[in-house]
Design an enzyme around this catalytic site. Structure first.
Site: not given
Length: 840
Positions: A125, A399
């Site tokens: 950080e 399908s």
């Protein structure tokens, strides 16, 4: 007395000019004195400007420091994190608090936090944490340079102290002054506290997702670790990677992205000399498994997580800000429907048993097609443990994709209707040779309604080839499913997609069929209000008309047959309710494995009131984790859930738009008077029949040999005669003819069949009538058995056998030729290519 001659100024100037000075001043030094004066004046002004700038900078710095100290002193004991945001359902009833301070934060003194943990967060950080005074000017400059090069904001520059200032003292409102205030508080914090004290506060205040604040609480929640000294390097790196985006890099919700982020953290630690390369490589390979602590019995967890995701997207607030600022989030949640769905998914009897601890999974989305609101969402059977929301994860649709890519686009052209004829004849389209696995494998020319009811694959591919792949892709895009160039092939006709679709996408697409062609944005958030009752977001998006009303009506008419007797989705029927929908099944697609088992099964359907999609399958598919059953189990889940959910809904009916045509007006007469004979002169079988009344009528000739089970289309002609010269001796041939009207995509019923035998001496037996002929296999009236055939393997993985094109069938007339690189395997009601992205 003669006076001495004094040279004039002009003479001097002339002499000066002769010596090479051309036009520079009026004399020696006449123009130099003003230039020196200007330089002195400029230096004086520059001095005063610099002085003023320094004074302003000092004053500004002091004001920033004083402002930061003022805020710090006034709010030193204030913690906005205690203001929990509340989620309410569609009726305004509270269903959850997004943050509860008790039990979600446990303070850990810096002396109990191992140095490697501290180093991991600093390296990730703010690597210059121990060098700057709260604001890293060098880091800001570096970030600005990278942003300029990239022409966008690619790198932030907030220090750990600035992040702490934001978490401790600033609310979630974003203003143009916030960044400056954040910096002023950071400078003030650095004046009052030591670096270890600042780091201690930071590690105890940062947010780690799932309502967990502080490194000690996060270690317990994600890893069941009470003592931070017991954390392993890979666990430390996982935690250190989360503060940047707790939702994105959460190991429960996004394990793959979490691993990627962990690798970045480990590299940063290695680059800064904190760990060895061997340690880095070993830690990067570890796979996260959810802890016991994370398996909390929360209600509606999948729906609430989706609410948070949507709220972040709509407001640009972070998850932490949404949780901690006391917002009231009004959702579309129907708690009764959600409870019903979760209860059915908790019933193990509705799922196949697995051979090990990896259970069969499932997901379901229920959506109100009339306004786009999400009624309920199930992310999995054990969603509280996994956090993997399968409702928004891509799977192969099989399908269930046919109405979106084949039938819907065809009906939208205006050239096809539910009763229009499609071809169900074994054939190849270029290198792509689909096949059926129905009991009666191929039926020849059949109505579109029968093709989709029995989920016949060849008919779907033939139809997409007829209208063009481009029309199918464009129609799907209008329904919110955007496919890339890699999907520009005929395998998409059977749901064979590169990346698949999500249950949410399928529910949304089908909702347009259910709503007269109007498509809403699916949403779970109605509005968000702050602690003062001020609205910061409210859903107000309008629907889009994505297809003709008649198209939606015709698709609904087609899909109604799927749930009726003889269809593949009869188990989705609900007593006393109108239900339409489509099943979907995709085969295993595992190299070198021949099996009839399946990877994914679907049912997507709707009633006049609600739309829903259901998916079943394994998260990770291999030879031991495949489904024995087919789409019937998904259809059963649809019926079980929706039958109870709809008890609270008034019955409606699908509207019938104007302009709808009826089948009786579109039927062609069958061909009559068919005669066949052998001609020795031309060595051919000559066919003759009676013309059918109508405009632009052509005739299709079908033939099969005695050894063949199915008829093949030989040709299409305009007249009433045809000479078949593709003959072999000692063969028996059977013929029939149909009439075809291309402008309306209509094909008549087959004519009477006629059979003729060609002997070795080319002598013939007389043609027979109905008594001696082989008839077309009858159309099955019962529910089709959902069987599958072994998959065609992926090229390069194992040898595959591609059927050769049928004799006499011309190649498809389309510029959009299918890709031979994406083979498709056929199932009972759909096929998938052996490509795609699946969760691991």
């Amino acid at each position: 007395m003669n006076q001495p001659t004094v040279p004039s100024r002009s003479s001097s100037a002339e002499r000066s000019g002769k010596s090479g000075s051309k036009g520079k001043g009026n004399g020696n030094g006449a123009g130099k004195r003003p230039r020196k004066g200007k330089k002195k004046l400029a230096l004086v002004w520059l001095f005063f400007i610099v002085l003023i700038a320094i004074v302003c900078a000092v004053v500004g710095y002091l004001l920033v420091i004083l402002n930061g100290e003022r805020i710090l002193n006034a709010n030193i004991n204030k913690l906005n994190l205690d203001k929990a945001s509340i989620v309410v359902d569609r009726n305004g009833t509270e269903v959850a608090k997004l943050y509860n301070a008790e039990g979600n934060r446990e303070f850990a003194p810096i002396s109990t936090i191992p140095k490697v943990v501290q180093d991991a967060f600093v390296a990730t950080e703010d690597k210059r944490f121990y060098e700057h005074n709260g604001v890293d000017l060098l880091g800001i400059g570096r970030a600005l340079v990278k942003d300029v090069i990239a022409r966008s904001a690619v790198e932030g520059a907030s220090t750990i102290t600035q992040q702490l200032a934001k978490n401790l003292f600033l609310n979630a409102d974003k203003t143009i002054f916030r960044k400056g205030t954040e910096a002023s508080i950071a400078l003030a914090l650095e004046q009052k506290m030591t670096k270890p004290e600042i780091l201690e506060l930071y590690l105890n205040r940062i947010y780690f997702g799932k309502g967990q604040y502080g490194v000690k609480t996060a270690a317990k929640y994600y890893f069941d670790v009470d003592d931070l000294e017991e954390l392993e390097l890979w666990q430390i790196a996982t935690l250190a990677g989360m503060p940047k985006a707790p939702n994105t890099y959460n190991p429960i919700r996004n394990p793959e992205k979490s691993m990627e982020r962990r690798s970045v953290v480990l590299k940063l630690m290695y680059d800064q000399g904190l760990i060895t390369e061997k340690e880095k490589e070993a830690a990067a390979k570890e796979v996260y498994k959810p802890s016991k602590a994370s398996q909390v019995d929360d209600k509606y967890l999948a729906f609430l997580d989706y609410v948070l995701d949507e709220a972040q997207e709509k407001t640009n607030l972070t998850e932490e800000e949404l949780r901690s600022a006391g917002y009231i989030i009004t959702t579309t949640l129907d708690t009764k429907a959600q409870t019903i769905a979760e209860k059915e998914f908790a019933n193990a009897e509705r799922f196949e048993k697995s051979v090990d601890e990896q259970i069969v999974q499932g997901a379901m989305v229920i959506m109100n097609q009339h306004d786009g609101s999400l009624v309920a969402m199930v992310g999995g059977r054990d969603y509280k443990a996994q956090g993997w929301n399968r409702a928004v994860k891509q799977r192969q649709p099989g399908s269930s994709f046919k109405p979106i890519i084949d039938y819907g686009p065809a009906l939208e052209t205006g050239n096809y209707f539910p009763w229009s004829t499609v071809q169900d004849v074994k054939q190849c389209f270029g290198d792509y040779c689909p096949s059926n696995s129905n009991r009666n494998q191929y039926l020849g020319a059949i109505p579109m309604s029968q093709a989709i009811k029995e989920s016949r694959n060849v008919s779907a591919v033939w139809l997409l080839n007829e209208i063009g792949i481009g029309k199918g892709l464009e129609f799907a895009n209008r329904l919110g499913i955007e496919l890339g160039k890699e999907d520009r092939n005929l395998s998409i006709a059977l749901g064979g997609l590169t990346h698949g679709v999500t249950p949410l996408q399928m529910a949304r697409a089908y909702s347009a069929f259910a709503n007269g062609g109007k498509l809403y944005e699916p949403h779970s958030v109605l509005k968000i209000e702050d602690v003062n009752g001020k609205s910061i977001y409210e859903f107000n998006e309008k629907p889009e008309q994505v297809m003709k009303e008649t198209t939606a009506h015709y698709v609904t008419e087609l899909l109604s047959g799927v749930v009726q007797k003889g269809g593949t989705g009869t188990r989705a029927a609900i007593s006393g309710r109108t239900v339409v929908g489509k099943t979907g099944t995709t085969q295993a697609g595992i190299p070198n494995l021949r099996t009839s088992k399946n990877r994914d099964v679907w049912f997507v359907g709707y009633t006049p009131e609600l739309t829903a999609s259901v998916w079943f399958g394994y998260d990770k598919t291999d030879k031991d984790h495949l489904l024995d059953g087919s789409s019937g189990q998904a259809a059963s889940m649809f019926s079980a859930v929706m039958s109870k959910v709809l008890e609270g809904y008034k019955k409606k009916s699908f509207p019938v738009p104007s302009g709808v045509q009826e089948e009786e007006e579109q039927k062609l007469d069958a061909v009559s008077g068919l005669m066949v004979s052998y001609s020795p002169e031309t060595v051919s079988v000559d066919l003759l029949w009676t013309a059918v009344p109508g405009e632009e009528i052509t005739y299709r000739i079908y033939r099969k040999e005695a050894a063949e089970q199915e008829f093949k289309m030989m040709a299409e002609v305009e007249g009433t005669t045809y000479d078949d010269m593709a003959l072999l001796p000692d063969q028996t041939y059977t013929y029939y003819v149909t009439a075809y009207q291309a402008s309306k995509s209509l094909e008549s019923e087959p004519s009477e069949q006629q059979t003729i035998t060609v002997t070795s001496g080319m002598e013939t037996t007389p043609p027979t009538g109905e008594e001696g002929e082989e008839t077309i296999p009858p159309v099955e009236t019962g529910e089709p058995t959902e069987t599958t055939e072994p998959p065609i393997e992926v090229p390069g993985e194992s040898p595959s056998q591609t059927p050769t094109p049928s004799e006499g069938v011309p190649p498809p007339e389309t510029s959009e030729s299918p890709s031979p690189d994406i083979p498709v395997t056929e199932g009972d009601d759909g096929t998938v290519p052996l490509v795609g992205t699946f969760p691991q």
